[in-house]
Design a protein around this motif. Structure first.
Motif, PDB file in Angstrom:
ATOM      1  N   GLY A   1      -4.944  -6.044  -6.415  1.00 57.44           N
ATOM      2  CA  GLY A   1      -5.075  -5.837  -7.117  1.00 57.44           C
ATOM      3  C   GLY A   1      -5.711  -7.771  -7.158  1.00 57.44           C
ATOM      4  N   ILE A   2      -5.385  -8.351  -5.569  1.00 53.27           N
ATOM      5  CA  ILE A   2      -6.253  -9.241  -4.973  1.00 53.27           C
ATOM      6  C   ILE A   2      -6.330  -9.291  -3.643  1.00 53.27           C
ATOM      7  CG2 ILE A   2      -4.238 -10.528  -6.132  1.00 53.27           C
ATOM      8  CD1 ILE A   2      -2.712 -10.358  -3.095  1.00 53.27           C
ATOM      9  N   GLY A   3      -7.014  -7.932  -4.241  1.00 51.54           N
ATOM     10  CA  GLY A   3      -7.951  -7.676  -2.618  1.00 51.54           C
ATOM     11  C   GLY A   3      -7.688  -7.980  -1.000  1.00 51.54           C
ATOM     12  N   SER A   4      -5.987  -7.243  -1.278  1.00 52.39           N
ATOM     13  CA  SER A   4      -5.472  -7.153   0.649  1.00 52.39           C
ATOM     14  C   SER A   4      -5.844  -5.703   0.895  1.00 52.39           C
ATOM     15  CB  SER A   4      -4.143  -7.269  -0.253  1.00 52.39           C
ATOM     16  OG  SER A   4      -3.433  -8.476  -0.756  1.00 52.39           O
ATOM     17  N   ALA A   5      -6.496  -4.803   0.535  1.00 55.04           N
ATOM     18  CA  ALA A   5      -6.889  -3.590   0.971  1.00 55.04           C
ATOM     19  C   ALA A   5      -5.494  -2.622   1.346  1.00 55.04           C
ATOM     20  CB  ALA A   5      -7.908  -3.943   1.967  1.00 55.04           C
ATOM     21  N   ALA A   6      -5.843  -1.651   2.353  1.00 57.74           N
ATOM     22  CA  ALA A   6      -4.642  -0.482   2.308  1.00 57.74           C
ATOM     23  C   ALA A   6      -3.746  -0.912   2.568  1.00 57.74           C
ATOM     24  CB  ALA A   6      -5.678   0.743   3.342  1.00 57.74           C
ATOM     25  N   GLN A   7      -3.401  -1.921   3.804  1.00 54.39           N
ATOM     26  CA  GLN A   7      -2.090  -1.706   4.365  1.00 54.39           C
ATOM     27  C   GLN A   7      -1.110  -2.559   4.445  1.00 54.39           C
ATOM     28  OE1 GLN A   7      -3.702  -2.595   8.146  1.00 54.39           O
ATOM     29  NE2 GLN A   7      -3.547  -0.600   9.230  1.00 54.39           N
ATOM     30  N   HIS A   8      -1.346  -3.277   2.569  1.00 52.98           N
ATOM     31  CA  HIS A   8      -0.963  -4.485   1.371  1.00 52.98           C
ATOM     32  C   HIS A   8      -1.113  -4.222   0.415  1.00 52.98           C
ATOM     33  CE1 HIS A   8      -2.296  -6.540   6.326  1.00 52.98           C
ATOM     34  NE2 HIS A   8      -1.142  -6.997   5.825  1.00 52.98           N
ATOM     35  N   SER A   9      -1.058  -2.931  -0.338  1.00 53.03           N
ATOM     36  CA  SER A   9      -1.560  -3.159  -1.209  1.00 53.03           C
ATOM     37  C   SER A   9      -0.739  -1.560  -2.021  1.00 53.03           C
ATOM     38  CB  SER A   9      -3.214  -2.812  -2.318  1.00 53.03           C
ATOM     39  OG  SER A   9      -3.710  -3.850  -1.780  1.00 53.03           O
ATOM     40  N   GLN A  10       0.065  -1.160  -1.818  1.00 53.89           N
ATOM     41  CA  GLN A  10       0.622  -0.281  -2.182  1.00 53.89           C
ATOM     42  C   GLN A  10       1.612  -0.047  -2.944  1.00 53.89           C
ATOM     43  OE1 GLN A  10       0.637   3.001   1.523  1.00 53.89           O
ATOM     44  NE2 GLN A  10       0.822   1.198   2.459  1.00 53.89           N
ATOM     45  N   SER A  11       2.290   0.695  -3.677  1.00 54.00           N
ATOM     46  CA  SER A  11       3.857   0.355  -4.534  1.00 54.00           C
ATOM     47  C   SER A  11       4.250   1.730  -4.083  1.00 54.00           C
ATOM     48  CB  SER A  11       2.860   1.238  -5.671  1.00 54.00           C
ATOM     49  OG  SER A  11       2.280   0.025  -6.364  1.00 54.00           O
ATOM     50  N   LEU A  12       5.686   1.524  -3.278  1.00 56.28           N
ATOM     51  CA  LEU A  12       5.977   2.768  -2.785  1.00 56.28           C
ATOM     52  C   LEU A  12       7.380   3.063  -3.428  1.00 56.28           C
ATOM     53  CD1 LEU A  12       5.205   1.451   0.927  1.00 56.28           C
ATOM     54  CD2 LEU A  12       4.489   3.379  -0.066  1.00 56.28           C
ATOM     55  N   GLU A  13       7.724   2.550  -4.882  1.00 58.23           N
ATOM     56  CA  GLU A  13       8.882   2.532  -5.325  1.00 58.23           C
ATOM     57  C   GLU A  13       9.032   3.949  -5.742  1.00 58.23           C
ATOM     58  OE1 GLU A  13       5.469   2.679  -8.653  1.00 58.23           O
ATOM     59  OE2 GLU A  13       5.851   1.956  -6.170  1.00 58.23           O
TER      60      GLU A  13
END
Length: 331
Positions: A125-137
């Motif tokens: 949601g803030i444009g951080s791209a593939a390596q900084h935007s994951q939800s790994l819960e």
């Protein structure tokens, strides 16, 4: 009634840590840029000045070393709070967390506590791209010995973080990075806390149960508000903690409405909401369902950098509304 103050999510997190560190000298904050810089998302601004370098510790860029040293400190009696910044970086720390920290209480018959809170900025949601935007819960929820906390409001973040810090287990504390600046009323009482494993009905309803948490809670509430104009009453249920999960709250809501929609922004395949769907399907609550369970989740692709594509892979308010109309038979 407790005094409140309007503050951003990042400020509520700062306040929770500050209050707990004032009470207990065994608590310390450690991570990359937590000291002089005040945290990559501004969550520890001012804490170095109050607590000093011994208790607000900047680290090298090595999540494996950070996690290992935190778990070692915890088993000697300290209570570390670890700022791992982006949730994606927990992948580098998984060996220490999963193979060591999560197992200690069990392997030593409860005699070796490991109270570490890992704070992670989650989601897109803030444009951080593939390596900084994951939800790994879902990864961490799979491991016995780890508690997973996912607040969707500033006040819940404060109350749940205080409980996480006090807990004697590994706790993964998710912070929706796109909401760090969102301002809400926050309880100022330093004794205020929210027990882990206690969810909350964020909006009462009678037609459909909509379960969501973290970043998607805001969109779920907006969707519920907008479809109300068409006569659809949606009950929005916020688990707040995924492990332990307030199953009875969800079950009771489904028994009342007979319909269930689940929403999160993690990838759909293997996502945590699939576990909630299974719990409902395997229980006596299944007999109350008048419609198949519906999951709304992120697309099964890496998070794009381009904003228009990023928004396309994350559940939108409109997509949630479409699901509500379908389940309510009002397409």
């Amino acid at each position: 009634m407790s005094e409140t103050k309007v503050m951003a999510l990042r400020e509520a997190i700062n306040l929770a840590m500050t209050e707990e560190m004032r009470k207990d000298e065994d608590i310390y904050l450690m991570g990359e840029d937590v000291g002089i810089y005040g945290g990559d998302f501004g969550t520890s601004v001012g804490m170095l000045a109050e607590f000093g370098e011994k208790r607000v510790r900047d680290t090298p860029i090595s999540e494996a070393a950070i996690a290992g040293s935190a778990i070692g400190a915890a088993i000697t009696g300290l209570r570390p709070i670890i700022d791992l910044t982006f949730m994606d970086f927990i992948t580098i720390a998984l060996d220490a967390i999963v193979n060591n920290g999560a197992k200690n209480n069990y392997m030593f018959g409860g005699g070796l506590k490991t109270p570490v809170t890992f704070r992670v900025a989650s989601g897109a949601g803030i444009g951080s791209a593939a390596q900084h935007s994951q939800s790994l819960e879902a990864w961490l929820a799979h491991i016995p010995g780890i508690k997973v906390v996912a607040p969707g409001t500033a006040n819940d973040a404060k109350g749940l973080l205080k409980s996480s810090i006090r807990d004697n287990n590994i706790v993964l504390f998710m912070e929706p990075k796109s909401l760090y600046g969102k301002k809400e009323e926050v309880t100022l009482d330093p004794d205020f806390y929210i027990p882990l494993g206690k969810g909350e009905i964020k909006r009462e309803g009678t037609d459909i149960t909509l379960v969501s948490y973290g970043r998607m809670l805001e969109r779920a509430l907006q969707a519920a508000e907008e479809v109300a104009a068409d006569g659809i009453s949606v009950e929005v249920v916020d688990p707040r903690t995924l492990v332990p999960l307030d199953k009875e709250m969800i079950f009771d809501s489904v028994k009342k409405t007979g319909r269930l929609i689940l929403v999160n922004d993690a990838h759909k395949t293997g996502g945590y909401i699939g576990e909630i769907a299974s719990l409902v399907a395997e229980s006596e609550v299944f007999d109350y369902l008048d419609h198949p369970i519906v999951r709304i989740a992120g697309e099964d692709v890496p998070i794009p950098y381009a904003r228009v594509l990023e928004q396309a892979v994350i559940p939108s308010v409109e997509k949630i509304k479409e699901a509500i109309y379908k389940v309510a038979n009002k397409e």
